[in-house]
Design a protein around this motif. Sequence first.
Motif, PDB file in Angstrom:
ATOM      1  N   GLU A 283       0.844  -1.225  -0.064  1.00 17.09           N
ATOM      2  CA  GLU A 283      -0.044  -0.107  -0.022  1.00 17.09           C
ATOM      3  C   GLU A 283       0.969   1.179   0.241  1.00 17.09           C
ATOM      4  OE1 GLU A 283      -3.335   2.341  -0.178  1.00 17.09           O
ATOM      5  OE2 GLU A 283      -3.242   0.148  -0.555  1.00 17.09           O
ATOM      6  N   ALA A 284       2.151   1.139   0.627  1.00 17.37           N
ATOM      7  CA  ALA A 284       2.788   2.556   0.718  1.00 17.37           C
ATOM      8  C   ALA A 284       3.319   2.750  -0.483  1.00 17.37           C
ATOM      9  CB  ALA A 284       3.866   2.142   1.763  1.00 17.37           C
ATOM     10  N   LEU A 285       3.918   1.904  -1.273  1.00 18.01           N
ATOM     11  CA  LEU A 285       4.304   1.932  -2.734  1.00 18.01           C
ATOM     12  C   LEU A 285       3.320   2.492  -3.649  1.00 18.01           C
ATOM     13  CD1 LEU A 285       6.860   1.585  -4.691  1.00 18.01           C
ATOM     14  CD2 LEU A 285       6.215  -0.710  -4.988  1.00 18.01           C
ATOM     15  N   ARG A 286       2.066   2.033  -3.380  1.00 14.28           N
ATOM     16  CA  ARG A 286       1.113   2.552  -4.414  1.00 14.28           C
ATOM     17  C   ARG A 286       0.741   3.817  -4.178  1.00 14.28           C
ATOM     18  NH1 ARG A 286      -4.186   3.727  -4.512  1.00 14.28           N
ATOM     19  NH2 ARG A 286      -4.236   3.756  -2.317  1.00 14.28           N
ATOM     20  N   ARG A 287       0.711   4.324  -2.724  1.00 13.53           N
ATOM     21  CA  ARG A 287       0.381   5.599  -2.350  1.00 13.53           C
ATOM     22  C   ARG A 287       1.543   6.477  -2.993  1.00 13.53           C
ATOM     23  NH1 ARG A 287      -1.000   3.701   2.751  1.00 13.53           N
ATOM     24  NH2 ARG A 287       1.123   4.356   3.574  1.00 13.53           N
ATOM     25  N   ASP A 288       2.732   6.087  -2.956  1.00 14.61           N
ATOM     26  CA  ASP A 288       3.972   6.979  -3.351  1.00 14.61           C
ATOM     27  C   ASP A 288       3.877   6.854  -5.014  1.00 14.61           C
ATOM     28  OD1 ASP A 288       5.159   6.894  -0.999  1.00 14.61           O
ATOM     29  OD2 ASP A 288       6.597   5.311  -1.303  1.00 14.61           O
ATOM     30  N   ALA A 289       3.288   6.034  -5.747  1.00 12.22           N
ATOM     31  CA  ALA A 289       3.007   6.075  -7.098  1.00 12.22           C
ATOM     32  C   ALA A 289       1.902   7.145  -7.395  1.00 12.22           C
ATOM     33  CB  ALA A 289       2.847   4.795  -7.723  1.00 12.22           C
ATOM     34  N   VAL A 290       0.904   7.101  -6.622  1.00 13.97           N
ATOM     35  CA  VAL A 290      -0.143   7.915  -6.978  1.00 13.97           C
ATOM     36  C   VAL A 290       0.395   9.418  -6.860  1.00 13.97           C
ATOM     37  CG1 VAL A 290      -2.512   8.792  -6.211  1.00 13.97           C
ATOM     38  CG2 VAL A 290      -2.091   6.358  -6.486  1.00 13.97           C
ATOM     39  N   HIS A 291       0.929   9.580  -5.658  1.00 13.02           N
ATOM     40  CA  HIS A 291       1.572  10.867  -5.422  1.00 13.02           C
ATOM     41  C   HIS A 291       2.688  11.390  -6.286  1.00 13.02           C
ATOM     42  CE1 HIS A 291       4.050  13.920  -2.950  1.00 13.02           C
ATOM     43  NE2 HIS A 291       2.889  14.349  -2.676  1.00 13.02           N
ATOM     44  N   ALA A 292       3.607  10.776  -6.579  1.00  9.60           N
ATOM     45  CA  ALA A 292       4.435  11.133  -7.525  1.00  9.60           C
ATOM     46  C   ALA A 292       3.970  11.442  -8.961  1.00  9.60           C
ATOM     47  CB  ALA A 292       5.390   9.855  -7.864  1.00  9.60           C
ATOM     48  N   ASP A 293       2.866  10.730  -9.382  1.00  2.13           N
ATOM     49  CA  ASP A 293       2.084  10.984 -10.596  1.00  2.13           C
ATOM     50  C   ASP A 293       1.342  12.491 -10.591  1.00  2.13           C
ATOM     51  OD1 ASP A 293       1.237  10.084 -13.333  1.00  2.13           O
ATOM     52  OD2 ASP A 293      -0.787  10.088 -12.211  1.00  2.13           O
ATOM     53  N   SER A 294       0.661  12.522  -9.366  1.00  3.89           N
ATOM     54  CA  SER A 294      -0.054  13.848  -8.956  1.00  3.89           C
ATOM     55  C   SER A 294       1.024  15.041  -9.129  1.00  3.89           C
ATOM     56  CB  SER A 294      -0.580  13.997  -7.829  1.00  3.89           C
ATOM     57  OG  SER A 294      -1.478  12.679  -7.806  1.00  3.89           O
ATOM     58  N   VAL A 295       2.238  14.941  -8.566  1.00  9.02           N
ATOM     59  CA  VAL A 295       3.347  15.970  -8.589  1.00  9.02           C
ATOM     60  C   VAL A 295       3.521  16.408  -9.866  1.00  9.02           C
ATOM     61  CG1 VAL A 295       5.575  16.750  -7.768  1.00  9.02           C
ATOM     62  CG2 VAL A 295       3.831  15.473  -5.951  1.00  9.02           C
ATOM     63  N   MET A 296       3.667  14.991 -10.560  1.00  4.57           N
ATOM     64  CA  MET A 296       4.296  15.200 -11.922  1.00  4.57           C
ATOM     65  C   MET A 296       3.053  16.035 -12.953  1.00  4.57           C
ATOM     66  SD  MET A 296       7.081  14.035 -13.707  1.00  4.57           S
ATOM     67  CE  MET A 296       7.543  13.374 -15.490  1.00  4.57           C
ATOM     68  N   ALA A 297       2.057  16.030 -12.543  1.00  5.70           N
ATOM     69  CA  ALA A 297       0.816  16.480 -13.381  1.00  5.70           C
ATOM     70  C   ALA A 297       0.782  18.010 -12.849  1.00  5.70           C
ATOM     71  CB  ALA A 297      -0.446  15.873 -13.002  1.00  5.70           C
ATOM     72  N   ALA A 298       1.018  18.140 -11.859  1.00  4.94           N
ATOM     73  CA  ALA A 298       1.069  19.645 -11.182  1.00  4.94           C
ATOM     74  C   ALA A 298       2.467  20.320 -11.746  1.00  4.94           C
ATOM     75  CB  ALA A 298       1.092  19.543  -9.710  1.00  4.94           C
ATOM     76  N   VAL A 299       3.501  19.815 -11.779  1.00  2.55           N
ATOM     77  CA  VAL A 299       4.558  20.228 -12.551  1.00  2.55           C
ATOM     78  C   VAL A 299       4.330  20.876 -13.803  1.00  2.55           C
ATOM     79  CG1 VAL A 299       6.883  20.123 -12.952  1.00  2.55           C
ATOM     80  CG2 VAL A 299       6.149  19.739 -10.709  1.00  2.55           C
ATOM     81  N   GLY A 300       3.695  20.023 -14.527  1.00  2.00           N
ATOM     82  CA  GLY A 300       3.356  20.014 -15.926  1.00  2.00           C
ATOM     83  C   GLY A 300       2.658  21.511 -16.034  1.00  2.00           C
ATOM     84  N   VAL A 301       1.684  21.714 -15.240  1.00 11.18           N
ATOM     85  CA  VAL A 301       0.818  22.908 -15.226  1.00 11.18           C
ATOM     86  C   VAL A 301       1.822  24.163 -14.883  1.00 11.18           C
ATOM     87  CG1 VAL A 301      -1.103  24.076 -14.300  1.00 11.18           C
ATOM     88  CG2 VAL A 301      -1.579  21.513 -14.790  1.00 11.18           C
ATOM     89  N   VAL A 302       2.424  24.058 -13.806  1.00 15.74           N
ATOM     90  CA  VAL A 302       3.551  25.299 -13.631  1.00 15.74           C
ATOM     91  C   VAL A 302       4.370  25.518 -14.731  1.00 15.74           C
ATOM     92  CG1 VAL A 302       5.138  25.958 -12.006  1.00 15.74           C
ATOM     93  CG2 VAL A 302       3.185  24.727 -11.217  1.00 15.74           C
ATOM     94  N   GLN A 303       4.907  24.403 -15.318  1.00 10.80           N
ATOM     95  CA  GLN A 303       5.881  24.452 -16.378  1.00 10.80           C
ATOM     96  C   GLN A 303       5.121  25.386 -17.700  1.00 10.80           C
ATOM     97  OE1 GLN A 303       7.080  20.346 -17.125  1.00 10.80           O
ATOM     98  NE2 GLN A 303       9.212  21.313 -17.034  1.00 10.80           N
ATOM     99  N   LEU A 304       3.788  25.039 -17.891  1.00 11.97           N
ATOM    100  CA  LEU A 304       3.233  25.449 -18.915  1.00 11.97           C
ATOM    101  C   LEU A 304       2.882  27.348 -18.700  1.00 11.97           C
ATOM    102  CD1 LEU A 304       1.427  25.510 -21.706  1.00 11.97           C
ATOM    103  CD2 LEU A 304      -0.320  24.915 -20.477  1.00 11.97           C
ATOM    104  N   VAL A 305       2.485  27.270 -17.371  1.00 13.56           N
ATOM    105  CA  VAL A 305       2.262  28.971 -16.907  1.00 13.56           C
ATOM    106  C   VAL A 305       3.267  29.619 -17.161  1.00 13.56           C
ATOM    107  CG1 VAL A 305       1.510  30.263 -14.944  1.00 13.56           C
ATOM    108  CG2 VAL A 305       0.204  28.088 -15.435  1.00 13.56           C
ATOM    109  N   SER A 306       4.636  29.081 -16.515  1.00 10.93           N
ATOM    110  CA  SER A 306       5.829  30.042 -16.420  1.00 10.93           C
ATOM    111  C   SER A 306       6.363  30.097 -17.807  1.00 10.93           C
ATOM    112  CB  SER A 306       7.003  29.159 -15.519  1.00 10.93           C
ATOM    113  OG  SER A 306       7.187  27.967 -16.158  1.00 10.93           O
ATOM    114  N   LEU A 307       6.230  28.996 -18.784  1.00 14.35           N
ATOM    115  CA  LEU A 307       6.619  29.138 -20.034  1.00 14.35           C
ATOM    116  C   LEU A 307       5.983  30.143 -20.878  1.00 14.35           C
ATOM    117  CD1 LEU A 307       8.842  28.517 -22.230  1.00 14.35           C
ATOM    118  CD2 LEU A 307       7.298  26.457 -22.606  1.00 14.35           C
ATOM    119  N   THR A 308       4.435  30.176 -20.821  1.00 10.14           N
ATOM    120  CA  THR A 308       3.744  30.919 -21.172  1.00 10.14           C
ATOM    121  C   THR A 308       4.120  32.604 -21.138  1.00 10.14           C
ATOM    122  OG1 THR A 308       2.053  29.589 -21.498  1.00 10.14           O
ATOM    123  CG2 THR A 308       1.414  31.765 -21.821  1.00 10.14           C
TER     124      THR A 308
END
Length: 246
Positions: free
Chosen positions: A67-92
Amino acid sequence: MSSTPMPVPGGAMAPPHGAAWLRSPVGLGRAVAVLLGVVVAVDLFAIWAGVRVHDVTGTILDGGAGEALRRDAVHADSVMAAVGVVQLVSLTATVVVYLVWFYRVRVNAEVFDPFGHEMGRAWTGWGWFVPLVNLWFPRRVMLNIWDASRPAGSRTSHGLVNAWWAMWIITLVVGRAGFVSYREAETVVDLYVAAGDVLFADVTGLVAAVLAVLVVLRLTRMQNEKALRGPVPPGEPVPAPVRDHG
């Protein structure tokens, strides 16, 4: 391409791109450098997020479970998605200010050398967005500006501009490929490979942004110093511009 210069009364040649005026690029140059610095910081965070996703998926592929590894995977994917949004805003935000700066240094360069520009002013903007053209035209416009802005009597290398442009093209290609592969990943193996692609794209983007800062600061300084020096004294030889036919 620019039109052929037309003669005007008195034997002079009319500026091929219209009237040009000299305005300080320093404020805009500093603003672009700061925004590119933000892009660099965001890219560093994106690299960290990419490493996390890559590590977690790698652990799962190695047989990790729980379960801990599953939570880590979900959290890492969520962070990755959030970073993508921040990258788009800063680049624009950076692109908007960069294009204003790019147009200003182009007009300034016409004051320094009205006939040293192969393309019209409109390409300082459109050149970045027209497919295929955007792989070549911005570099060509930049080199013309660079040559016109160099100190009188000097020969300024194109090495910095070429290095920046090479990294920018690599980032465009691998960044697009990484985005598509991550978005379409359906298995852990797909996600592991896609995370590696995105990570590589973020590293090249980081290098491209750092080189862009150096280009912006260098060109801004050249134009400011050239404007402060004023016209070349009468009788002082001015060498022909160094042309890059690559």
